[in-house]
Write an enzyme that holds these catalytic residues in place. Structure first.
Site, PDB file in Angstrom:
ATOM      1  N   CYS A   1      41.145  35.446  35.102  1.00  0.00           N
ATOM      2  CA  CYS A   1      41.020  36.640  34.264  1.00  0.00           C
ATOM      3  C   CYS A   1      40.605  36.219  32.851  1.00  0.00           C
ATOM      4  O   CYS A   1      39.504  35.722  32.656  1.00  0.00           O
ATOM      5  CB  CYS A   1      42.326  37.424  34.287  1.00  0.00           C
ATOM      6  SG  CYS A   1      42.269  39.025  33.443  1.00  0.00           S
TER       7      CYS A   1
ATOM      8  N   ASP B   1      36.022  44.953  41.383  1.00  0.00           N
ATOM      9  CA  ASP B   1      36.646  44.750  40.076  1.00  0.00           C
ATOM     10  C   ASP B   1      36.289  45.926  39.170  1.00  0.00           C
ATOM     11  O   ASP B   1      35.111  46.196  38.938  1.00  0.00           O
ATOM     12  CB  ASP B   1      36.151  43.442  39.464  1.00  0.00           C
ATOM     13  CG  ASP B   1      36.977  42.979  38.280  1.00  0.00           C
ATOM     14  OD1 ASP B   1      37.293  43.822  37.415  1.00  0.00           O
ATOM     15  OD2 ASP B   1      37.303  41.782  38.203  1.00  0.00           O
TER      16      ASP B   1
ATOM     17  N   HIS C   1      39.920  43.024  41.127  1.00  0.00           N
ATOM     18  CA  HIS C   1      40.253  42.022  40.122  1.00  0.00           C
ATOM     19  C   HIS C   1      41.580  41.361  40.507  1.00  0.00           C
ATOM     20  O   HIS C   1      42.425  41.962  41.144  1.00  0.00           O
ATOM     21  CB  HIS C   1      40.382  42.697  38.758  1.00  0.00           C
ATOM     22  CG  HIS C   1      40.526  41.745  37.616  1.00  0.00           C
ATOM     23  ND1 HIS C   1      39.451  41.107  37.052  1.00  0.00           N
ATOM     24  CD2 HIS C   1      41.617  41.330  36.929  1.00  0.00           C
ATOM     25  CE1 HIS C   1      39.870  40.334  36.069  1.00  0.00           C
ATOM     26  NE2 HIS C   1      41.182  40.453  35.978  1.00  0.00           N
TER      27      HIS C   1
END
Length: 300
Positions: free
Chosen positions: A180, A237, A269
């Site tokens: 991330c 995502d 995600h």
């Protein structure tokens, strides 16, 4: 005359994108997500919410621990894991999500250690604050993440790479991986550090607003990558548009194709985060195999 957006406005735009990427894909709207946070405290962010999926890697056969190294502005805390025996080990810097070096990141270090690496996860927000003290994700983004300069992060990672030599690591075999927020940093570090040999970027943002603290993004540094980076991304995502991924793929190909991106069409995600609702077992396991193969090919 049209006003020029302030850094604060740019930060807000970026925070919105990062927030969207943290939502469980197509399962909760923004209000529902915040209601979940309120109901569970900080659990959704940093504690196991799906106990049946959480991976817990044993430290047996490993040397693990914490340390602090001198850097500009203080002492940088870190967690490390390595095989109990051996010297001149290949090194992997492990870059956190926005939630800091919590148990999932430490577990990733132990997984890498079992694969033969010295894994080091520094607390890169230590100057700005502790994410676990913040009431919710928007607060983490605004009060901590938005105040962390990329240049500071690059310097801290350099310090970890230098420190590794005293811990049985081989600085000539240096790699980086991140998740991330750390996925974006992985791309940037591969362009920053000439001696880095490989990177694995898990769903890191590829573009965004430019500011004093974030003067460039992965799409801006494609031509300056010192090592091949493997990008692992989810097709569902909500914070990283597929258009950005496709643009990055095209740029990497034009730059010579040493770096690649693999997209999991149905993954959201944070599909590797086994402690969160976004976890997807099949994609996470396949991504881990690809990551180890990529690191092994570069580091031996």
């Amino acid at each position: 005359m049209q006003a020029t957006p302030s850094r604060a406005q740019h930060a807000t735009e970026d925070e919105r994108g990062q927030f969207d990427s943290l939502l469980p894909a197509a399962r909760l709207d923004r209000r529902g997500f915040l209601a979940g946070i309120a109901a569970t405290g900080f659990a959704l962010a940093v504690q196991p919410v799906h106990a049946s999926t959480v991976i817990s890697t044993s430290g047996t056969g490993l040397a693990t621990g914490t340390a602090a190294i001198a850097v500009e502005g203080g002492e940088l805390p870190l967690y490390y894991a390595r095989p109990a025996a051996g010297d001149r080990l290949p090194i992997v810097l492990v870059v956190q999500e926005i939630f800091g070096v919590h148990e999932h990141i430490r577990d990733v270090c132990r997984r890498l250690a079992h694969a033969g690496y010295l894994a080091i996860a520094p607390e890169l927000f230590f100057r700005q604050g502790d994410p676990t003290t913040q009431p919710d994700i928007p607060a983490i983004l605004q009060n901590i993440v938005a105040k962390v300069p990329d240049a500071q992060v690059m310097g801290d990672l350099d310090a970890c790479a230098a420190w590794s030599a005293s811990q049985g690591g081989d600085p000539a075999r240096l790699a980086i991986t991140g998740f991330c927020w750390g996925g974006r940093i992985t791309w940037l570090y591969a362009a920053h550090k000439p001696s880095v040999k490989a990177g694995v970027a898990w769903y890191g943002r590829l573009s965004g607003a430019v500011s004093e603290f974030t003067p460039q993004h992965p799409l801006d540094v494609v031509g300056r990558l010192h090592a091949p980076v493997l990008g692992l991304y989810g097709g569902q995502d909500q914070g990283i548009p597929l258009a950005d991924v496709e643009k990055m793929q095209a740029a990497l190909s034009a730059a010579g194709g040493r770096s690649t991106i693999h997209v999991y069409p149905d993954a959201p995600h944070a599909f590797h985060a086994d402690y969160r609702p976004s976890y997807r077992k099949a994609e996470a396991e396949d991504g881990w195999k690809r990551a180890l193969a990529h690191l092994g090919a570069a580091l031996g």
